[in-house]
Scaffold this active site. Structure first.
Site, PDB file in Angstrom:
ATOM      1  N   ARG A 139      -3.280  17.469  -4.501  1.00  0.00           N
ATOM      2  CA  ARG A 139      -4.736  16.796  -4.836  1.00  0.00           C
ATOM      3  C   ARG A 139      -5.348  16.456  -3.631  1.00  0.00           C
ATOM      4  NH1 ARG A 139      -4.187  12.194  -8.580  1.00  0.00           N
ATOM      5  NH2 ARG A 139      -6.285  12.406  -8.031  1.00  0.00           N
ATOM      6  N   ASP A 142      -3.366   3.143   0.030  1.00  0.00           N
ATOM      7  CA  ASP A 142      -2.945   4.775   0.234  1.00  0.00           C
ATOM      8  C   ASP A 142      -1.963   4.970   1.381  1.00  0.00           C
ATOM      9  OD1 ASP A 142      -6.078   5.762  -0.700  1.00  0.00           O
ATOM     10  OD2 ASP A 142      -4.659   4.847  -1.821  1.00  0.00           O
ATOM     11  N   ARG A 145      -6.194   1.403 -13.912  1.00  0.00           N
ATOM     12  CA  ARG A 145      -7.677   2.024 -13.413  1.00  0.00           C
ATOM     13  C   ARG A 145      -8.886   1.804 -14.198  1.00  0.00           C
ATOM     14  NH1 ARG A 145      -5.912   5.985  -9.635  1.00  0.00           N
ATOM     15  NH2 ARG A 145      -7.762   5.216  -8.539  1.00  0.00           N
TER      16      ARG A 145
HETATM   17  C1  EPZ Z   1     -10.126   4.441  -4.644  1.00  0.00           C
HETATM   18  O1  EPZ Z   1      -9.653   4.094  -5.861  1.00  0.00           O
HETATM   19  C2  EPZ Z   1      -9.475   5.550  -4.027  1.00  0.00           C
HETATM   20  N1  EPZ Z   1      -9.786   6.643  -4.844  1.00  0.00           N
HETATM   21  C3  EPZ Z   1      -7.761   5.098  -4.319  1.00  0.00           C
HETATM   22  O2  EPZ Z   1      -7.334   6.427  -3.477  1.00  0.00           O
HETATM   23  C4  EPZ Z   1      -7.655   4.149  -3.309  1.00  0.00           C
HETATM   24  O3  EPZ Z   1      -6.379   3.458  -3.601  1.00  0.00           O
HETATM   25  C5  EPZ Z   1      -8.460   3.031  -3.849  1.00  0.00           C
HETATM   26  O4  EPZ Z   1      -9.987   3.287  -3.916  1.00  0.00           O
HETATM   27  C6  EPZ Z   1      -8.457   1.510  -3.217  1.00  0.00           C
HETATM   28  O5  EPZ Z   1      -8.885   1.837  -1.784  1.00  0.00           O
HETATM   29  C7  EPZ Z   1     -10.926   7.331  -4.618  1.00  0.00           C
HETATM   30  O6  EPZ Z   1     -11.685   7.296  -3.619  1.00  0.00           O
HETATM   31  C8  EPZ Z   1     -11.062   8.741  -5.141  1.00  0.00           C
HETATM   32  P1  EPZ Z   1     -10.639   0.648  -6.728  1.00  0.00           P
HETATM   33  P2  EPZ Z   1     -10.842   3.342  -6.908  1.00  0.00           P
HETATM   34  O7  EPZ Z   1     -11.842   0.671  -7.708  1.00  0.00           O
HETATM   35  O8  EPZ Z   1     -12.196   3.379  -6.641  1.00  0.00           O
HETATM   36  C9  EPZ Z   1      -8.897  -2.231 -10.387  1.00  0.00           C
HETATM   37  C10 EPZ Z   1      -5.489   8.136  -3.238  1.00  0.00           C
HETATM   38  O9  EPZ Z   1      -4.608   8.091  -3.208  1.00  0.00           O
HETATM   39  N2  EPZ Z   1     -10.103  -2.104 -10.759  1.00  0.00           N
HETATM   40  O10 EPZ Z   1     -10.926  -0.193  -5.342  1.00  0.00           O
HETATM   41  O11 EPZ Z   1     -10.266   3.535  -8.321  1.00  0.00           O
HETATM   42  C11 EPZ Z   1      -8.140  -0.980 -10.141  1.00  0.00           C
HETATM   43  O12 EPZ Z   1      -7.677  -1.107 -11.622  1.00  0.00           O
HETATM   44  C12 EPZ Z   1      -6.287   7.280  -4.226  1.00  0.00           C
HETATM   45  O13 EPZ Z   1      -6.369   8.698  -2.563  1.00  0.00           O
HETATM   46  C13 EPZ Z   1     -10.631  -2.829 -11.890  1.00  0.00           C
HETATM   47  O14 EPZ Z   1      -9.844  -3.587 -12.343  1.00  0.00           O
HETATM   48  O15 EPZ Z   1     -10.207   1.815  -6.486  1.00  0.00           O
HETATM   49  C14 EPZ Z   1      -7.323  -1.085  -8.930  1.00  0.00           C
HETATM   50  O16 EPZ Z   1      -6.141  -2.007  -9.413  1.00  0.00           O
HETATM   51  C15 EPZ Z   1      -5.394   6.615  -5.138  1.00  0.00           C
HETATM   52  N3  EPZ Z   1     -11.661  -2.714 -12.554  1.00  0.00           N
HETATM   53  C16 EPZ Z   1      -7.972  -1.858  -7.969  1.00  0.00           C
HETATM   54  O17 EPZ Z   1      -9.149  -2.832  -8.549  1.00  0.00           O
HETATM   55  C17 EPZ Z   1     -12.607  -1.938 -12.172  1.00  0.00           C
HETATM   56  O18 EPZ Z   1     -13.749  -1.622 -12.548  1.00  0.00           O
HETATM   57  C18 EPZ Z   1      -8.649  -1.080  -7.103  1.00  0.00           C
HETATM   58  O19 EPZ Z   1      -9.438  -0.066  -7.581  1.00  0.00           O
HETATM   59  C19 EPZ Z   1     -12.345  -0.972 -11.162  1.00  0.00           C
HETATM   60  C20 EPZ Z   1     -11.187  -1.377 -10.265  1.00  0.00           C
END
Ligand code: EPZ
Length: 427
Positions: free
Chosen positions: A398, A306, A122
């Site tokens: 949650r 998700d 994350r």
């Molecule tokens: C949002 O998380 C959701 N959470 C997640 O839902 C969801 O799985 C995810 O989007 C993808 O759709 C909320 O909205 C609160 P990302 P987010 O930034 O924003 C990598 C649930 O079950 N990444 O799209 O954190 C990251 O590590 C949750 O409701 C980077 O590398 O998702 C991940 O592997 C779980 N660098 C991927 O991208 C960054 O700066 C997707 O992350 C940001 C992200």
């Protein structure tokens, strides 16, 4: 210790209504920081993540009134600090969604670096790179990210290396207050982003392209508070649709837009589920066997990560083998080992799950590995032979409001129990 006890083998039926989307509500709450005054959010889910975001806003100086469980009246007039404390960010990574609005309002923010969580590292690098392009300078000090825009925010073009949902949202919520126009290329397209853009435009922002890969934000001097209804939770909806797909009974799920779940509905049909879309949701039923299918999780409009745990559970009972590939998070197959305790036959090879369908699950004691995995274990219990006890259900709380009550309302034999913890004596 609280558990959810499920007695398998009971038919489901009737209608279940989903709540507002967790992954929109949390960001809409953060966005209220951009508009000093009283914002009213309706259709807010009553879940623990919302409670934590409420604590973050209060810690920043907001006041929050909860009306009829699903309406929040948030007054951010007196917000005077810009630090999101470790103990709250550690509890919920989504607290980082206040970074963009705090920078938008104050030109600075101090955010505890979120630890990893059980599904992956994350990281925040895409958030940081994007905000730096807008003129923000960052310093990582003692686990806190110090952000400051000494010369204010200046619009520019930001190309995201990956369409990160969180990075897109933080960038939008800072760019609305930048001088000039910002273009985000390779932006995330999730429906929750569209909901946020809609609310920000109601507040006086000038954003176009929400839901497309190119979002343009023309900075404005000020934003004003509004009343906004949170979009329905497509993932909660998909979770109940899979419950119906598992038992095969006719089940109606309402309160969401089927277009927000198009890929999931398409995959369910490929797995032998009849899906009928309605104006307020969808109806599922299944008469034949569950069919195997291959699934790749991808950014929207691809198959949502998700919903991966829920569809893995369905595939585990298919007549044949499926390959499920998790492309978004590096460690989101922890459910597999719990499902195998119930008789599933799954092999994890890197980011692929090789699933050989079995005839049925047997009830067992299992532990929720994370939010969606926990919900999927309860679903597995619905069709398992015997009783399944699911522990670590704080994960489920949650993101699912009244999960047990809603399942009981459609015929499931499921209850929430408190059982003694293993005694902590030595022998
Ligand atoms: C949002 O998380 C959701 N959470 C997640 O839902 C969801 O799985 C995810 O989007 C993808 O759709 C909320 O909205 C609160 P990302 P987010 O930034 O924003 C990598 C649930 O079950 N990444 O799209 O954190 C990251 O590590 C949750 O409701 C980077 O590398 O998702 C991940 O592997 C779980 N660098 C991927 O991208 C960054 O700066 C997707 O992350 C940001 C992200």
């Amino acid at each position: 210790m609280e558990i959810i006890r499920v007695e398998g083998g009971h038919a489901l039926g009737g209608t279940v209504e989903v709540a507002g989307a967790k992954n929109s509500a949390l960001k809409l709450m953060a966005a209220t920081l951009l508009a000093p005054g009283v914002t009213t959010l309706t259709n807010v889910p009553n879940i623990s993540d919302v409670h934590i975001m409420g604590k973050v806003l209060k810690r920043l100086g907001s006041t929050i009134e909860v009306v009829d469980e699903h309406t929040l009246i948030i007054d951010t007039s007196n917000v005077s600090t810009w630090e999101a404390p470790y103990e709250l960010v550690a509890k919920m990574r989504a607290s980082t969604a206040v970074m963009g609005p705090l920078i938008g309002r104050f030109g600075k923010a101090v955010i505890a670096m979120p630890g990893g969580c059980n599904i992956g590292a994350r990281k925040m690098d895409l958030h940081i790179l994007g905000l730096e392009a807008l003129g923000v300078q960052f310093e990582n000090d003692h686990g806190y990210l110090h952000a400051e825009a000494p010369d204010g925010l200046k619009g520019t073009t930001v190309s995201l290396a990956f369409p990160s949902v969180g990075a897109t949202e933080n960038l939008i919520m800072a760019a609305v207050r930048a001088r000039g126009t910002t273009v985000i290329d390779n932006a995330a397209r999730e429906p929750e982003i569209v909901d946020l853009v809609r609310m920000l435009n109601e507040m006086g922002a000038r954003i176009t392209g929400g839901g497309t890969p190119v979002i343009e934000i023309e900075g404005v001097e000020e934003l004003h508070p509004v009343q906004h209804r949170v979009v329905g939770d497509r993932i909660e909806a998909g979770t109940f649709l899979v419950a119906g797909a598992l038992t095969g009974d006719e089940l109606e799920v309402t309160g969401f837009a089927p277009i927000h779940l198009a890929m999931v509905l398409k995959k369910l049909e490929l797995m032998g589920v009849q899906v009928e879309q309605t104006a307020t949701g969808a109806i599922v039923r299944r008469t034949g066997k569950i069919l195997p299918t291959d699934i790749q999780t991808l950014p929207f409009p691809g198959f949502p990560t998700d919903m991966q745990a829920q569809v893995l559970t369905l595939a585990a009972l298919a007549q044949g083998s499926s390959v499920i590939t998790e492309n978004i998070f590096e460690n989101r197959f922890m459910l597999a080992s719990e499902l195998m305790r119930m008789g599933a036959d799954i092999r994890i090879e890197g980011h692929h799950a090789l699933v050989r369908g079995v005839d049925g699950f047997s009830g067992a004691q299992v532990a929720s590995p994370d939010l969606r995995g926990g919900a999927a274990l309860v679903l597995a219990g619905l069709v398992a032979d015997g009783v399944t006890d699911v522990s670590a259900i704080h994960h489920i709380d949650r993101g699912y409001e009244n999960f047990v009550e809603k399942l009981r309302g459609i015929g499931a034999h499921v209850e929430r129990l408190t059982v003694p913890d293993d005694d902590d004596s030595d022998f």
